[in-house]
Design a protein around this motif. Sequence first.
Motif, mmCIF file in Angstrom:
data_model
loop_
_atom_site.group_PDB
_atom_site.id
_atom_site.type_symbol
_atom_site.label_atom_id
_atom_site.label_comp_id
_atom_site.label_asym_id
_atom_site.label_seq_id
_atom_site.Cartn_x
_atom_site.Cartn_y
_atom_site.Cartn_z
ATOM 1 N N THR A 439 4.351 3.606 -3.136
ATOM 2 C CA THR A 439 5.356 2.700 -3.661
ATOM 3 C C THR A 439 6.057 1.176 -2.780
ATOM 4 O OG1 THR A 439 6.639 4.520 -3.077
ATOM 5 C CG2 THR A 439 5.453 5.567 -4.761
ATOM 6 N N GLN A 440 7.010 0.976 -4.092
ATOM 7 C CA GLN A 440 7.704 0.118 -3.346
ATOM 8 C C GLN A 440 8.446 0.349 -2.448
ATOM 9 O OE1 GLN A 440 10.281 -1.770 -6.143
ATOM 10 N NE2 GLN A 440 11.362 -3.261 -4.976
ATOM 11 N N SER A 441 9.101 1.652 -2.073
ATOM 12 C CA SER A 441 9.897 2.182 -1.091
ATOM 13 C C SER A 441 9.040 2.952 -0.455
ATOM 14 C CB SER A 441 10.821 3.334 -1.420
ATOM 15 O OG SER A 441 9.828 4.213 -2.319
ATOM 16 N N GLY A 442 7.403 2.460 -0.162
ATOM 17 C CA GLY A 442 7.279 2.912 0.993
ATOM 18 C C GLY A 442 6.012 4.254 1.306
ATOM 19 N N LEU A 443 6.223 5.041 0.305
ATOM 20 C CA LEU A 443 5.986 6.021 -0.539
ATOM 21 C C LEU A 443 4.051 6.304 -0.520
ATOM 22 C CD1 LEU A 443 8.820 7.965 -2.035
ATOM 23 C CD2 LEU A 443 8.137 8.352 0.691
ATOM 24 N N PRO A 444 3.321 6.885 -0.065
ATOM 25 C CA PRO A 444 2.131 7.350 0.033
ATOM 26 C C PRO A 444 2.561 7.838 -1.878
ATOM 27 C CG PRO A 444 2.510 8.606 1.686
ATOM 28 C CD PRO A 444 3.401 7.962 1.214
ATOM 29 N N CYS A 445 1.142 6.985 -2.684
ATOM 30 C CA CYS A 445 0.831 8.153 -3.814
ATOM 31 C C CYS A 445 -0.742 8.260 -4.274
ATOM 32 C CB CYS A 445 2.030 7.307 -4.956
ATOM 33 S SG CYS A 445 0.822 5.671 -5.189
ATOM 34 N N PHE A 446 -1.685 7.660 -3.590
ATOM 35 C CA PHE A 446 -2.631 7.312 -3.941
ATOM 36 C C PHE A 446 -3.901 7.147 -3.105
ATOM 37 C CE2 PHE A 446 -6.960 6.648 -6.259
ATOM 38 C CZ PHE A 446 -6.942 7.837 -6.635
ATOM 39 N N LEU A 447 -5.155 7.932 -2.466
ATOM 40 C CA LEU A 447 -5.753 7.332 -1.410
ATOM 41 C C LEU A 447 -7.138 8.309 -2.206
ATOM 42 C CD1 LEU A 447 -6.395 6.985 1.547
ATOM 43 C CD2 LEU A 447 -5.993 9.791 1.693
ATOM 44 N N GLN A 448 -8.062 6.774 -1.571
ATOM 45 C CA GLN A 448 -9.416 7.139 -2.474
ATOM 46 C C GLN A 448 -10.245 7.289 -0.518
ATOM 47 O OE1 GLN A 448 -9.985 8.242 -5.187
ATOM 48 N NE2 GLN A 448 -11.204 7.614 -5.044
ATOM 49 N N HIS A 449 -11.283 7.485 -0.884
ATOM 50 C CA HIS A 449 -11.964 7.770 0.705
ATOM 51 C C HIS A 449 -13.122 6.877 0.451
ATOM 52 C CE1 HIS A 449 -9.368 11.330 1.204
ATOM 53 N NE2 HIS A 449 -8.840 10.525 2.877
ATOM 54 N N TYR A 450 -13.975 5.899 1.390
ATOM 55 C CA TYR A 450 -15.103 5.360 1.085
ATOM 56 C C TYR A 450 -15.550 4.998 2.914
ATOM 57 C CZ TYR A 450 -13.398 3.500 -2.688
ATOM 58 O OH TYR A 450 -12.624 3.529 -4.966
ATOM 59 N N ASP A 451 -16.936 5.076 2.955
ATOM 60 C CA ASP A 451 -17.913 4.538 3.429
ATOM 61 C C ASP A 451 -18.156 3.201 2.890
ATOM 62 O OD1 ASP A 451 -19.999 4.071 1.820
ATOM 63 O OD2 ASP A 451 -21.283 5.296 2.920
ATOM 64 N N ASN A 452 -18.881 1.964 4.423
ATOM 65 C CA ASN A 452 -18.555 0.714 3.532
ATOM 66 C C ASN A 452 -19.498 0.329 3.390
ATOM 67 O OD1 ASN A 452 -17.728 -0.888 5.444
ATOM 68 N ND2 ASN A 452 -19.782 -1.813 5.988
ATOM 69 N N TYR A 453 -20.342 1.573 2.729
ATOM 70 C CA TYR A 453 -21.346 0.949 1.259
ATOM 71 C C TYR A 453 -20.834 0.023 0.602
ATOM 72 C CZ TYR A 453 -24.600 1.470 -2.342
ATOM 73 O OH TYR A 453 -25.612 0.884 -3.665
ATOM 74 N N TYR A 454 -19.224 -0.218 -0.276
ATOM 75 C CA TYR A 454 -19.234 -0.950 -1.101
ATOM 76 C C TYR A 454 -18.072 -1.881 -0.083
ATOM 77 C CZ TYR A 454 -20.246 1.770 -4.729
ATOM 78 O OH TYR A 454 -20.618 2.641 -5.897
ATOM 79 N N ASP A 455 -18.208 -3.258 -0.850
ATOM 80 C CA ASP A 455 -16.968 -3.915 -0.034
ATOM 81 C C ASP A 455 -15.517 -3.871 -0.620
ATOM 82 O OD1 ASP A 455 -15.550 -7.208 -0.627
ATOM 83 O OD2 ASP A 455 -16.254 -7.024 1.549
#
Length: 898
Positions: A439-455
């Motif tokens: 968020t704008q105040s620096g709080l994490p609100c979402f996370l996604q995990h990926y390998d190097n398959y996608y750019d």
Amino acid sequence: MKNLQLILAGVKGTTTDLTVFLSDSERALFVYLGLALLERVESDPNTFAYKMLVGRLVNAKISLEELKRQFKHDPRTMKRWAEALKSNDPEFIVRAFAGRGFLPKVIGPMIRMVKMRYLQLRTTVRNYRQIIAREVEECFGETVSRETLRQLFAVAREELEAAEKDDNSRKEMMCSSEEKDVSPQHEASEKVPLNPAPFMANSCHLPEISSLDEPMNDNHSPELFPSESLDISSHPTVEKAIEETSVESVESEQSDGSLVNFESEKISKDKTSSSSCSGSLPSLPLKGLPYSGQVPGTQLCAVHHAGQILFSPWFDLIGAERPQAYGLQSQWIGQILQGAVNIEQSHLVCDSSLAFFTGPILVGLRNQRDKLKEMSLSEAVLDVYRANTHLLPDGPGMGTIFYYDPHSKECVTQLDMLKGWCGHLHSIAKVLHLDFIHTQSGLPCFLQHYDNYYDLRERFFMTLSLFGNLFPGGSAAGSTFILDRGIFGCETFGKFRKHGCHLITWEKGYMHDGWDKKQPALMFQCFRERNQAGDLKEYSFECQETTWDKDQSVRRIIVRATNPTGRMIEVSILCTNPDIDIKQIVKLMFNRWVQENDFKYLDRHFGLMQITSYASENYKQIADTLADRLVDSPEYLELKRQFSTIEQALAKQLLQRERKTNQLKTLQAEQKIIDQSLIDIQNRIDELLKIIKVPQKSIKLKQLRDHLRKLKSKHNSLKKRTAKLQDQICILEEEIGKKNQCMLKLDADLDNTMRKQSRLEILIEGCYQRPDIRQKAMMDALRIVAHNMFRSMMDIFRPIYGNYRNDHVMLRMLTRTDGFIWRTDQVVHIRLWLKGRYQTHQKNDFQTFIDQMNNFINGHFCGRAAVVNIGLVDSTSELLSLTRNHGVQIVIPPCSKE
């Protein structure tokens, strides 16, 4: 005069006949000038005449070492007395002879002014210390230290609290005398009135500030720039606390003495209209602890993790209408908050003690792993992130500005994984990408995990589609994302427009040629706090806005930023949002490191980079979930690699041949010059032999023959070097010919080899794998929730403690401390056992924080759980006194075993 003792006499090197005698019987000093008595002075060092005498002796050029030995005074003090006798400044004379402490800088009027201004300014501006210090210097001409101001502020707070207690006691006495008949419901609500003023004033209210001359609000972390001001009613924690209170009108006295009325209507208990956090959670007994509902016994019981009770309002927020949160999710969040950042470390947590505050506990590592595997579904992870939005005052649905940045983790594994760029290592490695949205105040609100398959350009829009599920309308359209240079290009900007979003990013490849001295510039200043509240650093900015040459719809902002040391940089910022203010664009972009700093914090204290599961999956199993594309085939890439290797080696050999050919030409030219010199010298020797009768004795002839001998030696050396170079050139010619033949063959093979092939087919044939990130996704979501719960509590603790060097450590200590718990009627008493030694002002800050949390917890759970009374115990004597006063025995429950 009896028993006179000579203590000082004129010595060698002095120009005075003064002698000083001491009379112990009369306690006086007798000063003689020759044989005449000059004066009689009391031997008391505190008398004015005594100090004047010592000053005159200094002015008489008596040695300072001798005076120090006889009178036992510091030489600097005696020199100051001597200078005062020669001075015409009355103020300096008074200060010199008054001594340190007799005339203090901090006098009564100054103290009263500081206290008054502190109570007026502390809730309105952040830099009240600087303002008060400047006013004191203007009015009294004295510079007051920060420590002196801190002590005066503490005294002012204590006096204010004492006055508030007196007022409250008088009001209670008046109420008890006037209202004798009170209904049971109203009486129960009055036992623990909600006092939201301290919480609101110190935690959630973020007043607007001017970026030109006003500092940031105390509620922010020490970031580069403050976030936008937020409406207090939008903060879910405060909204719940205000709405759920059954008190119709609560009066709270602010720090400046003014009374503020917080009126709230009684909230209906209907589930369709109620904002209560109970949702579908089990009903809490009135004798039970907040959130968990556990009913402690009447005996004093020693428990671990007693500080966990402080998180109960936020547990209630994330559990609103989520019965699945009551149990395992609460247990894992509690374990993370207590330092067990993964399931493997849960054996470090006392299960029976943690159950007091988080609800039912599942014991055993294997059981927890199995349950985590069952719960690790994509919809369940999204459900956790939706609950996380209740902890974010500017999250999805309330804020429209977000930071996006990938965080790469090196995977030290034997799996055949795809490799990518690891920023931590600054090299290529097997990596797992964690794409964060803050968020704008620096709080994490979402996370996604990926390998190097996608750019990264592909991953962003995949993450954006999932992130939109957290918004009320199911779409993130209208949001603005602050990005790094990794996502750049006109095509990417067009994709943002299709999704209805905006971006702010640095201009890639800016050549520092955009500043126009003829155009006007917008100038403003921003402030950043150091490690102490109110200690600010100033940053200056000059901005010019134009359009981007490559896309006229994109705003281009040239910024010249100057830090407090005077270092200036020039950068270019691109923005596709036409409505956002230029100042806000610059602040957001320069405050981008707010999420970079949070990565390290999440890693260190919440175990974000911990491996949750060692399970893996091959690409054949997940082929249906991936988008395939054509890439260069392995055979084609191998031939191209060989071609490139031979081409590079051929280039080096061609360069060597060119250099050796040039060297050969140089040697051949030098050899021709030497040949001509040999002929000339031999001719001169022949001429000398014809005219000299005794050639052996001719000096000139000897010199020529020596020179001739040296030239012949050099000529032979050049011939050998020339022959060697010719051989080397011949070898290079042969190798170059061979490589040319290889390159022709590889070129033909490249033309005959199939170039493009399905990427999935290549990975399946190569048996490539990737980690199974489903379990890690669930645990990371819970880690983010735990992080935001801690940060929400930090917003209350930070303005109270005021020291940014170790405030996180101190709050972590309070929330992880052990303690004692017992129940009396409908009140649950909890005493936190402080670990370590702390200064008095720290203990006072801890107590102030605990008092505010008492009010906040009781107000949040008003009527739904037992009233809690939280206190601090920091010594064995206090514990013994506690047990004696309550007449209880200490019972230590055993920890659960697998």
